[in-house]
Design a protein around this motif. Structure first.
Motif, PDB file in Angstrom:
ATOM      1  N   ALA A 113       0.835  -1.206   0.000  1.00 36.41           N
ATOM      2  CA  ALA A 113       0.000   0.000   0.000  1.00 36.41           C
ATOM      3  C   ALA A 113       0.868   1.254   0.000  1.00 36.41           C
ATOM      4  CB  ALA A 113      -0.932  -0.010   1.204  1.00 36.41           C
ATOM      5  N   PHE A 114       1.946   1.230   0.749  1.00 36.29           N
ATOM      6  CA  PHE A 114       2.905   2.338   0.751  1.00 36.29           C
ATOM      7  C   PHE A 114       3.458   2.554  -0.660  1.00 36.29           C
ATOM      8  CE2 PHE A 114       7.408   3.553   1.075  1.00 36.29           C
ATOM      9  CZ  PHE A 114       7.333   4.736   1.786  1.00 36.29           C
ATOM     10  N   LEU A 115       3.869   1.466  -1.316  1.00 33.42           N
ATOM     11  CA  LEU A 115       4.408   1.569  -2.669  1.00 33.42           C
ATOM     12  C   LEU A 115       3.342   2.037  -3.655  1.00 33.42           C
ATOM     13  CD1 LEU A 115       6.625  -1.656  -2.837  1.00 33.42           C
ATOM     14  CD2 LEU A 115       7.383   0.711  -2.551  1.00 33.42           C
ATOM     15  N   ALA A 116       2.121   1.554  -3.475  1.00 29.98           N
ATOM     16  CA  ALA A 116       1.051   1.941  -4.399  1.00 29.98           C
ATOM     17  C   ALA A 116       0.775   3.436  -4.327  1.00 29.98           C
ATOM     18  CB  ALA A 116      -0.217   1.151  -4.091  1.00 29.98           C
ATOM     19  N   GLU A 117       0.796   4.012  -3.135  1.00 25.54           N
ATOM     20  CA  GLU A 117       0.590   5.459  -3.017  1.00 25.54           C
ATOM     21  C   GLU A 117       1.677   6.213  -3.769  1.00 25.54           C
ATOM     22  OE1 GLU A 117      -1.687   5.468   1.325  1.00 25.54           O
ATOM     23  OE2 GLU A 117       0.477   5.798   1.228  1.00 25.54           O
ATOM     24  N   ILE A 118       2.918   5.773  -3.650  1.00 22.15           N
ATOM     25  CA  ILE A 118       4.013   6.417  -4.376  1.00 22.15           C
ATOM     26  C   ILE A 118       3.844   6.222  -5.880  1.00 22.15           C
ATOM     27  CG2 ILE A 118       6.516   6.404  -4.735  1.00 22.15           C
ATOM     28  CD1 ILE A 118       6.748   5.500  -1.784  1.00 22.15           C
ATOM     29  N   LEU A 119       3.425   5.035  -6.279  1.00 23.61           N
ATOM     30  CA  LEU A 119       3.190   4.746  -7.694  1.00 23.61           C
ATOM     31  C   LEU A 119       2.188   5.735  -8.288  1.00 23.61           C
ATOM     32  CD1 LEU A 119       3.835   2.521  -9.902  1.00 23.61           C
ATOM     33  CD2 LEU A 119       1.715   1.421  -9.167  1.00 23.61           C
ATOM     34  N   PHE A 120       1.124   6.022  -7.548  1.00 21.06           N
ATOM     35  CA  PHE A 120       0.108   6.967  -8.014  1.00 21.06           C
ATOM     36  C   PHE A 120       0.633   8.408  -7.995  1.00 21.06           C
ATOM     37  CE2 PHE A 120      -4.335   4.893  -7.782  1.00 21.06           C
ATOM     38  CZ  PHE A 120      -3.836   3.676  -8.222  1.00 21.06           C
ATOM     39  N   MET A 121       1.408   8.750  -6.957  1.00 22.99           N
ATOM     40  CA  MET A 121       1.928  10.109  -6.842  1.00 22.99           C
ATOM     41  C   MET A 121       2.914  10.445  -7.958  1.00 22.99           C
ATOM     42  SD  MET A 121       2.917  10.443  -2.833  1.00 22.99           S
ATOM     43  CE  MET A 121       1.760  10.206  -1.493  1.00 22.99           C
ATOM     44  N   ALA A 122       3.785   9.503  -8.290  1.00 25.96           N
ATOM     45  CA  ALA A 122       4.905   9.754  -9.202  1.00 25.96           C
ATOM     46  C   ALA A 122       4.639   9.187 -10.592  1.00 25.96           C
ATOM     47  CB  ALA A 122       6.182   9.149  -8.617  1.00 25.96           C
ATOM     48  N   ASP A 123       3.413   9.265 -11.022  1.00 28.58           N
ATOM     49  CA  ASP A 123       2.975   8.630 -12.267  1.00 28.58           C
ATOM     50  C   ASP A 123       3.262   9.523 -13.467  1.00 28.58           C
ATOM     51  OD1 ASP A 123       1.713   6.926 -14.051  1.00 28.58           O
ATOM     52  OD2 ASP A 123      -0.297   7.635 -13.549  1.00 28.58           O
ATOM     53  N   ASP A 124       4.539   9.660 -13.818  1.00 33.39           N
ATOM     54  CA  ASP A 124       4.927  10.553 -14.910  1.00 33.39           C
ATOM     55  C   ASP A 124       4.302  10.159 -16.246  1.00 33.39           C
ATOM     56  OD1 ASP A 124       6.422  12.072 -13.212  1.00 33.39           O
ATOM     57  OD2 ASP A 124       8.349  11.199 -13.765  1.00 33.39           O
ATOM     58  N   GLY A 125       4.142   8.865 -16.464  1.00 37.09           N
ATOM     59  CA  GLY A 125       3.586   8.407 -17.730  1.00 37.09           C
ATOM     60  C   GLY A 125       2.076   8.494 -17.817  1.00 37.09           C
ATOM     61  N   GLY A 126       1.423   8.751 -16.682  1.00 33.21           N
ATOM     62  CA  GLY A 126      -0.034   8.814 -16.668  1.00 33.21           C
ATOM     63  C   GLY A 126      -0.703   7.466 -16.774  1.00 33.21           C
ATOM     64  N   TRP A 127       0.031   6.388 -16.486  1.00 34.62           N
ATOM     65  CA  TRP A 127      -0.528   5.036 -16.636  1.00 34.62           C
ATOM     66  C   TRP A 127      -1.604   4.759 -15.594  1.00 34.62           C
ATOM     67  CZ3 TRP A 127       1.502   5.073 -20.996  1.00 34.62           C
ATOM     68  CH2 TRP A 127       2.855   5.303 -21.223  1.00 34.62           C
ATOM     69  N   PHE A 128      -1.574   5.479 -14.463  1.00 34.50           N
ATOM     70  CA  PHE A 128      -2.538   5.249 -13.383  1.00 34.50           C
ATOM     71  C   PHE A 128      -3.428   6.478 -13.144  1.00 34.50           C
ATOM     72  CE2 PHE A 128       1.041   2.424 -12.674  1.00 34.50           C
ATOM     73  CZ  PHE A 128       0.412   1.209 -12.449  1.00 34.50           C
ATOM     74  N   ALA A 129      -3.541   7.327 -14.134  1.00 32.36           N
ATOM     75  CA  ALA A 129      -4.255   8.596 -13.964  1.00 32.36           C
ATOM     76  C   ALA A 129      -5.722   8.395 -13.605  1.00 32.36           C
ATOM     77  CB  ALA A 129      -4.133   9.435 -15.230  1.00 32.36           C
ATOM     78  N   ASP A 130      -6.345   7.334 -14.099  1.00 29.36           N
ATOM     79  CA  ASP A 130      -7.761   7.077 -13.826  1.00 29.36           C
ATOM     80  C   ASP A 130      -7.972   5.882 -12.905  1.00 29.36           C
ATOM     81  OD1 ASP A 130      -8.593   9.160 -15.580  1.00 29.36           O
ATOM     82  OD2 ASP A 130      -8.219   7.832 -17.284  1.00 29.36           O
ATOM     83  N   SER A 131      -6.896   5.354 -12.358  1.00 32.13           N
ATOM     84  CA  SER A 131      -6.972   4.124 -11.572  1.00 32.13           C
ATOM     85  C   SER A 131      -7.477   4.395 -10.164  1.00 32.13           C
ATOM     86  CB  SER A 131      -5.594   3.460 -11.495  1.00 32.13           C
ATOM     87  OG  SER A 131      -5.085   3.187 -12.782  1.00 32.13           O
TER      88      SER A 131
END
Length: 394
Positions: free
Chosen positions: A223-241
């Motif tokens: 969950a900690f990693l997932a929050e960072i994944l969403f925060m640092a989403d430069d490619g926009g791959w998780f923009a609507d996730s």
């Protein structure tokens, strides 16, 4: 069938070595391979200055070179990941990533979780391993016999040692000697996840349509990693996730990884001290400082370490992703405290709901298999995953 019965049936099939094929009625397992293309040197943990490594943290001579490895671990470079999908699944416009906890070595625990998500959402569920975990680590690190010997050796060297076991001996030894490994492994995982999401966007995954939305169900340190994944989403791959955090999502300063399943007391203290003195550690390890300062994931990682640092940046980042996050902490969790999760996400727009269970549980075993009423465990499991499905299905 009850949760316990489902676990046992799926674990038996998985342990028979079926890497692909029918796991249960309407549930099919697929295995893929992933190549982490980043150079090991980009995610190297050391060597640190000699004075930083306590003598009792070093691996014993009998295992010299077997645990103190970061470069050239082929299992960490190329590894399998699994996808559970509905039978007859064609290219879905959505999928769910499941991210596991710290020091996990086997997927069996997560199979009923994935099954509940597949059945509730009707989409493929991807089980993706963290760097140096699951099958991304040498088999020796999970071998009970040498790890029991290692645990006994650590207890001999450190008489006051608590919570040592064969299950946490390898990770404890590695983190005790070089706690910065926690950062390197996490950031490599985040880089791998971003590249996997990019491949899904291109249409490289046969079960997912090009541009498919990837939601996340994340547990514990996942969950900690997932929050960072969403925060640092430069490619926009998780923009609507959307994201479900289960038993996790708090700042590292609010976490307590002391557990026979996670870290022993010497490793937990070393990790806590490392993060308390992170500014000094960055000066001693310039390559770590550059990564935390210049890399988007590294910068977001540092936001999430301590409450008294980077508060404005952290709050702004959490507010950006908060409306897409639902957190389900458990009241008696002593590793990722419910209060810590609620405090971390306060004001972000995330939906936090603290649950409790009528049976005895802990962080590593939220749904115990023995010593509890199976019907109560079934109800507890349903309470979590019904909420997860409703949120991810939105």
């Amino acid at each position: 069938m009850s949760y316990v019965g489902t676990y046992r049936r799926l674990a038996e099939v998985f342990q028979e070595g079926r890497d692909a094929g029918c796991m249960d009625t309407g549930l099919v397992l697929h295995q893929r391979r992933f190549r982490s293309t980043h150079e090991d040197a980009e995610f190297r943990a050391g060597p640190p200055p000699a004075l930083l490594v306590p003598e009792n943290a070093l691996e014993p001579e009998s295992m010299k070179g077997l645990l103190d490895r970061d470069d050239g671990v082929e299992e960490n470079r190329e590894f399998p990941y699994r996808i559970l999908a509905p039978s007859g699944c064609e290219r879905s416009t959505r999928g769910v990533l499941v991210l596991h906890g710290l020091n996990e070595r086997r997927w069996e625990k997560y199979l009923p979780w994935a099954k509940a998500l597949v059945e509730g959402l009707g989409v493929p569920v991807i089980l993706f391993p963290t760097a140096f975990h699951m099958e991304r680590s040498p088999a020796l690190w999970a071998d009970p016999r040498p790890m029991r010997q290692l645990s006994r050796e650590r207890m001999r060297r450190i008489p006051e040692l608590e919570a040592s076991s064969f299950a946490n001996a390898a990770l404890s030894t590695r983190i005790h000697a070089r706690p910065d490994r926690f950062v390197w492994s996490g950031l490599r995982t985040l880089r791998d996840l971003s590249r996997f999401a990019e491949s899904v966007h291109r249409g490289d995954e046969p079960l997912l349509a090009p541009g498919a939305r990837l939601d996340v169900f994340a547990y514990s340190i996942g969950a900690f990693l997932a929050e960072i994944l969403f925060m640092a989403d430069d490619g926009g791959w998780f923009a609507d996730s959307r994201l479900v955090n289960f038993c996790g999502g708090c700042l590292l300063s609010h976490a307590s990884p002391l557990s026979r399943e996670i870290l022993d007391s010497a490793a937990a203290r070393a990790l806590r001290r490392f993060f308390e003195e992170l500014d000094v550690e960055k000066q001693l390890r310039p390559e770590l400082g550059r990564l935390l300062s210049e890399d988007a994931s590294g910068h977001a990682f540092e936001f999430m370490v301590r409450n008294d640092r980077h508060r404005a940046e952290r709050e702004a980042a959490l507010q950006r992703i908060g409306p897409r996050v639902r957190a389900i902490p458990l009241r008696k969790d002593r590793v990722m405290s419910a209060a810590g999760v609620a405090e971390t996400l306060a004001g972000s727009g995330a939906w936090v709901e603290i649950l409790d269970m009528p049976y005895s549980y802990d962080h590593a075993n939220p749904f115990p298999l023995q010593g509890v009423d199976e019907a109560e465990v079934e109800r507890g499991f349903a309470a979590v995953f019904e909420r997860a499905v409703r949120w991810l299905g939105g």
